[in-house]
Design an enzyme around this catalytic site. Structure first.
Site, PDB file in Angstrom:
ATOM      1  N   ARG A 103     -35.863   9.946 -10.436  1.00  0.00           N
ATOM      2  CA  ARG A 103     -36.785  10.183  -9.308  1.00  0.00           C
ATOM      3  C   ARG A 103     -36.943   8.930  -8.441  1.00  0.00           C
ATOM      4  NH1 ARG A 103     -41.849  12.310 -12.234  1.00  0.00           N
ATOM      5  NH2 ARG A 103     -42.676  12.063 -10.123  1.00  0.00           N
TER       6      ARG A 103
ATOM      7  N   SER B  72     -37.574   5.520 -31.945  1.00  0.00           N
ATOM      8  CA  SER B  72     -37.689   6.895 -31.446  1.00  0.00           C
ATOM      9  C   SER B  72     -39.135   7.364 -31.490  1.00  0.00           C
ATOM     10  CB  SER B  72     -36.850   7.835 -32.302  1.00  0.00           C
ATOM     11  OG  SER B  72     -35.501   7.517 -32.123  1.00  0.00           O
TER      12      SER B  72
ATOM     13  N   ALA C  32     -34.872   7.926 -28.851  1.00  0.00           N
ATOM     14  CA  ALA C  32     -35.078   9.316 -28.434  1.00  0.00           C
ATOM     15  C   ALA C  32     -36.560   9.672 -28.405  1.00  0.00           C
ATOM     16  CB  ALA C  32     -34.349  10.239 -29.400  1.00  0.00           C
TER      17      ALA C  32
ATOM     18  N   GLY D 212     -25.202  32.058  24.445  1.00  0.00           N
ATOM     19  CA  GLY D 212     -24.925  32.268  25.860  1.00  0.00           C
ATOM     20  C   GLY D 212     -23.418  32.198  26.079  1.00  0.00           C
TER      21      GLY D 212
ATOM     22  N   ASN E 204     -47.891   6.506 -18.480  1.00  0.00           N
ATOM     23  CA  ASN E 204     -48.247   5.668 -17.324  1.00  0.00           C
ATOM     24  C   ASN E 204     -49.521   6.114 -16.626  1.00  0.00           C
ATOM     25  OD1 ASN E 204     -46.913   8.022 -16.588  1.00  0.00           O
ATOM     26  ND2 ASN E 204     -46.206   7.163 -14.654  1.00  0.00           N
ATOM     27  N   TYR E 205     -50.058   7.270 -17.003  1.00  0.00           N
ATOM     28  CA  TYR E 205     -51.153   7.870 -16.234  1.00  0.00           C
ATOM     29  C   TYR E 205     -52.354   8.090 -17.140  1.00  0.00           C
ATOM     30  CZ  TYR E 205     -53.323  11.244 -13.002  1.00  0.00           C
ATOM     31  OH  TYR E 205     -54.173  11.905 -12.151  1.00  0.00           O
TER      32      TYR E 205
ATOM     33  N   LYS F  96     -38.867   7.554 -13.339  1.00  0.00           N
ATOM     34  CA  LYS F  96     -39.526   7.500 -12.022  1.00  0.00           C
ATOM     35  C   LYS F  96     -39.993   6.080 -11.727  1.00  0.00           C
ATOM     36  CE  LYS F  96     -43.649   7.362 -11.033  1.00  0.00           C
ATOM     37  NZ  LYS F  96     -45.097   7.385 -10.933  1.00  0.00           N
TER      38      LYS F  96
ATOM     39  N   ASN G 215     -31.237  29.062  14.180  1.00  0.00           N
ATOM     40  CA  ASN G 215     -32.427  29.774  14.660  1.00  0.00           C
ATOM     41  C   ASN G 215     -33.124  30.605  13.589  1.00  0.00           C
ATOM     42  OD1 ASN G 215     -32.075  29.145  17.604  1.00  0.00           O
ATOM     43  ND2 ASN G 215     -30.129  30.138  17.169  1.00  0.00           N
TER      44      ASN G 215
ATOM     45  N   ARG H 129     -37.825  32.798  14.999  1.00  0.00           N
ATOM     46  CA  ARG H 129     -36.833  33.546  14.227  1.00  0.00           C
ATOM     47  C   ARG H 129     -36.653  32.957  12.832  1.00  0.00           C
ATOM     48  NH1 ARG H 129     -32.538  33.009  19.025  1.00  0.00           N
ATOM     49  NH2 ARG H 129     -33.985  31.334  19.541  1.00  0.00           N
TER      50      ARG H 129
HETATM   51  C1  UD1 Z   1     -29.837  28.286  23.610  1.00  0.00           C
HETATM   52  C2  UD1 Z   1     -29.115  28.552  24.934  1.00  0.00           C
HETATM   53  C3  UD1 Z   1     -27.866  29.390  24.655  1.00  0.00           C
HETATM   54  C4  UD1 Z   1     -26.980  28.670  23.667  1.00  0.00           C
HETATM   55  C5  UD1 Z   1     -27.737  28.337  22.398  1.00  0.00           C
HETATM   56  C6  UD1 Z   1     -26.908  27.431  21.516  1.00  0.00           C
HETATM   57  C7  UD1 Z   1     -30.774  28.610  26.700  1.00  0.00           C
HETATM   58  C8  UD1 Z   1     -31.572  29.467  27.602  1.00  0.00           C
HETATM   59  N1  UD1 Z   1     -29.984  29.237  25.825  1.00  0.00           N
HETATM   60  O1  UD1 Z   1     -30.305  29.512  23.091  1.00  0.00           O
HETATM   61  O2  UD1 Z   1     -27.145  29.620  25.853  1.00  0.00           O
HETATM   62  O3  UD1 Z   1     -25.835  29.468  23.377  1.00  0.00           O
HETATM   63  O4  UD1 Z   1     -28.958  27.619  22.697  1.00  0.00           O
HETATM   64  O5  UD1 Z   1     -27.555  27.176  20.292  1.00  0.00           O
HETATM   65  O6  UD1 Z   1     -30.870  27.402  26.791  1.00  0.00           O
HETATM   66  N2  UD1 Z   1     -36.970  24.479  23.301  1.00  0.00           N
HETATM   67  C9  UD1 Z   1     -37.988  23.704  23.845  1.00  0.00           C
HETATM   68  N3  UD1 Z   1     -38.844  24.276  24.712  1.00  0.00           N
HETATM   69  C10 UD1 Z   1     -38.755  25.570  25.107  1.00  0.00           C
HETATM   70  C11 UD1 Z   1     -37.710  26.365  24.569  1.00  0.00           C
HETATM   71  C12 UD1 Z   1     -36.826  25.778  23.656  1.00  0.00           C
HETATM   72  O7  UD1 Z   1     -38.107  22.520  23.514  1.00  0.00           O
HETATM   73  O8  UD1 Z   1     -39.588  26.007  25.921  1.00  0.00           O
HETATM   74  C13 UD1 Z   1     -36.029  23.849  22.344  1.00  0.00           C
HETATM   75  C14 UD1 Z   1     -36.045  24.490  20.970  1.00  0.00           C
HETATM   76  O9  UD1 Z   1     -36.969  23.821  20.117  1.00  0.00           O
HETATM   77  C15 UD1 Z   1     -34.602  24.317  20.498  1.00  0.00           C
HETATM   78  C16 UD1 Z   1     -33.804  24.271  21.779  1.00  0.00           C
HETATM   79  O10 UD1 Z   1     -34.717  24.012  22.834  1.00  0.00           O
HETATM   80  O11 UD1 Z   1     -34.427  23.110  19.789  1.00  0.00           O
HETATM   81  C17 UD1 Z   1     -33.044  25.561  22.063  1.00  0.00           C
HETATM   82  O12 UD1 Z   1     -33.961  26.649  22.117  1.00  0.00           O
HETATM   83  P1  UD1 Z   1     -33.669  28.019  21.385  1.00  0.00           P
HETATM   84  O13 UD1 Z   1     -34.838  28.893  21.575  1.00  0.00           O
HETATM   85  O14 UD1 Z   1     -33.190  27.786  20.021  1.00  0.00           O
HETATM   86  O15 UD1 Z   1     -32.469  28.578  22.303  1.00  0.00           O
HETATM   87  P2  UD1 Z   1     -31.339  29.616  21.858  1.00  0.00           P
HETATM   88  O16 UD1 Z   1     -31.901  31.000  21.906  1.00  0.00           O
HETATM   89  O17 UD1 Z   1     -30.715  29.180  20.607  1.00  0.00           O
HETATM   90 MG    MG Z   2     -31.244  27.753  19.232  1.00  0.00          MG
END
Ligand code: UD1
Ligand code: MG
Length: 446
Positions: free
Chosen positions: A317, A389, A364, A141, A370-371, A335, A228, A15
């Site tokens: 920098r 200056s 000024a 969720g 340097n390069y 830098k 996300n 996403r």
């Molecule tokens: C998830 C929760 C949801 C909650 C929300 C909060 C679940 C099923 N859903 O949804 O209830 O409200 O987070 O932000 O858990 N990841 C893995 N392996 C996988 C899938 C995901 O490592 O197979 C990791 C992702 O990189 C991420 C995290 O788990 O860091 C959450 O996954 P994401 O897909 O963002 O879940 P949400 O849809 O946000």
């Molecule tokens: Mg998430």
């Protein structure tokens, strides 16, 4: 009580539509997941596991850059959050204790909240889930509370009925349970949902069915923000900046237009320092007491000494140390250089790969060349030097203490202490030539 932290960071982040793993997207100048890890650094966990998958070598490289000591568990197929935790459990065969499951895309948790979650899981001898209430539950969720006031189950937005969607109590994704419980419950989770994924959230319903207690610990909705998409990242950035400004003000920094200053995760501004409008801090900047960063300056990887003034419109920098009471003025870029005490570089100069002593004046329009097209070279300028200056300092070069360079010089050889160096063609004045030239031009135009 022994604690293991499991950070889920294997997801691609579809996403987000970025070509890097979502957890590497920058927030406050550092990758998203670094914020999550920082929260739990105080817990002194005996085991720290990160579940990686999509472009895991990039993520591992980032862990190394930040000096983070984690064990990596590779989730080759991303089958869901429950599957990701099962993969982590394989790295915990020698562990007994509480496991804290965190998401790499959830950056704002506080250590206090996480500690209460761990305590709640221990006290309940069950599963503790971190929840939050929001007027805008969008796609989180939902936590379904049972008649006894305990957590009954979690339903994902995609799978929720319209009455479940009206629930405002949401799942942050963070939960805690003993490793024993996870080992017992995770294998029972099935991918029977709209996304055909193994949802970690299903653990609650399964636990309840076996008489295991599930409790909710609540936090503020800003703590639970999950990132996300690009627009959620932008929202998280604004929440981060609001917090960083509040913390800087509370610590005694003077921000003239707080809403316009951009901070990084690790910006350190001492009390008694002043920050003007529209100043941008990249990573790793330290501003000492009494220093003043004036408007529209951009700083990264540098330290600014006590009572120094930088800007307006300066660019500092990485690798730069600005000494106390020095003055760095408008349109000056520095830098990988060390600037001494009370030194002035006030206008339109480039200083790269240099060491400049104390009480030196750089005029000024000076350029530290340097390069040479292939390699970078260093320049050393002593104490109480006066660089005229428009001097071009062609590195490698050493300018001794007390030396002067004449304005407009191109200095290619070292200048001894207390010498005056002039390296430019001599001026010729031709009397009346200006008038002659003008007459010739007018005649030519006829
Ligand atoms: C998830 C929760 C949801 C909650 C929300 C909060 C679940 C099923 N859903 O949804 O209830 O409200 O987070 O932000 O858990 N990841 C893995 N392996 C996988 C899938 C995901 O490592 O197979 C990791 C992702 O990189 C991420 C995290 O788990 O860091 C959450 O996954 P994401 O897909 O963002 O879940 P949400 O849809 O946000
Ligand atoms: Mg998430």
């Amino acid at each position: 009580m022994k604690i293991a932290t499991i950070l889920l960071a294997a997801g691609e982040g579809n996403r987000m539509r970025a070509n890097i793993p979502k957890v590497l997207c920058p927030l406050g100048g550092v990758p998203l997941y670094v914020h999550a890890i920082d929260t739990v650094s105080e817990l002194k966990a005996s085991h720290r596991i990160a579940v990686l998958g999509y472009k895991s070598e990039l993520v591992q490289q980032s862990f190394a850059e930040f000096g983070l000591d984690f064990r990596f568990a590779e989730q080759r197929k991303r089958l869901g959050t429950a599957h990701a935790v099962s993969v982590a459990l394989k790295e915990l065969t020698d562990f007994e204790g509480q496991a804290l499951v965190m998401y790499g895309d959830t950056p704002f948790l506080t250590t206090g909240t996480v500690k209460s979650l761990i305590d709640a899981a221990r006290d309940a001898s069950g599963v503790a889930v971190l929840g939050f209430e929001t007027e805008n539950p969008v796609r989180y969720g939902r936590l379904v509370v049972g008649a006894d006031g305990g957590l009954e189950r979690i339903v994902e937005h995609k799978d929720a009925t319209s009455s479940e969607r009206s629930i405002k109590l949401c799942n942050s994704g963070i939960l805690c349970a003993s490793v024993d419980l996870l080992r017992l419950l995770l294998p029972r989770i099935k991918p029977s949902n709209a996304a055909a994924e193994y949802y970690l959230t299903d653990i609650v319903g399964i636990a309840r069915a076996r008489g295991i207690r599930c409790v909710i610990v609540k936090c503020h909705e800003d703590e639970a923000i999950g990132v996300n998409s690009a627009s959620e990242l932008a929202h998280a950035e604004s929440v981060f900046q609001r917090g960083a400004r509040r913390r800087a003000l509370a610590a005694g920094a003077m921000l003239k237009a707080p809403e316009s200053v951009v901070f990084s995760f690790d910006t350190r501004v001492a009390d008694g320092a002043t920050i003007g409008p529209n100043v941008v801090f990249g990573a790793d900047v330290n501003v000492a007491n009494g220093a003043h960063i004036r408007a529209f300056s951009h700083l990264e990887g540098c330290s600014v000494g006590e009572n120094a003034v930088v800007g307006p419109y300066a660019r500092i920098r990485p690798g730069t140390i600005i000494g106390p009471s020095s003055r760095i003025g408008n349109f000056v870029e520095i830098k990988a250089s060390t600037i001494g005490q009370g030194t002035k570089i006030q206008h339109l100069s480039y200083v790269g790969d240099a060491t400049i002593g104390d009480r030196t004046n750089v005029g000024a329009g000076t350029v530290f060349c340097n390069y040479d097209g292939e390699r970078k070279h260093r320049t050393r300028v002593g104490n109480e030097v006066f660089i005229g200056s428009g001097t071009m300092l062609v590195a490698p070069l050493t300018i001794g203490d007390g030396a002067i360079t004449a304005a407009g010089s191109v200095i290619t050889d070292d200048v001894p202490d207390n010498s005056l160096s002039i390296a430019r063609s001599r001026q010729a004045n031709k009397p009346d030539y200006a008038d002659r030239l003008k007459r010739l031009r007018t005649a030519g135009n006829r």
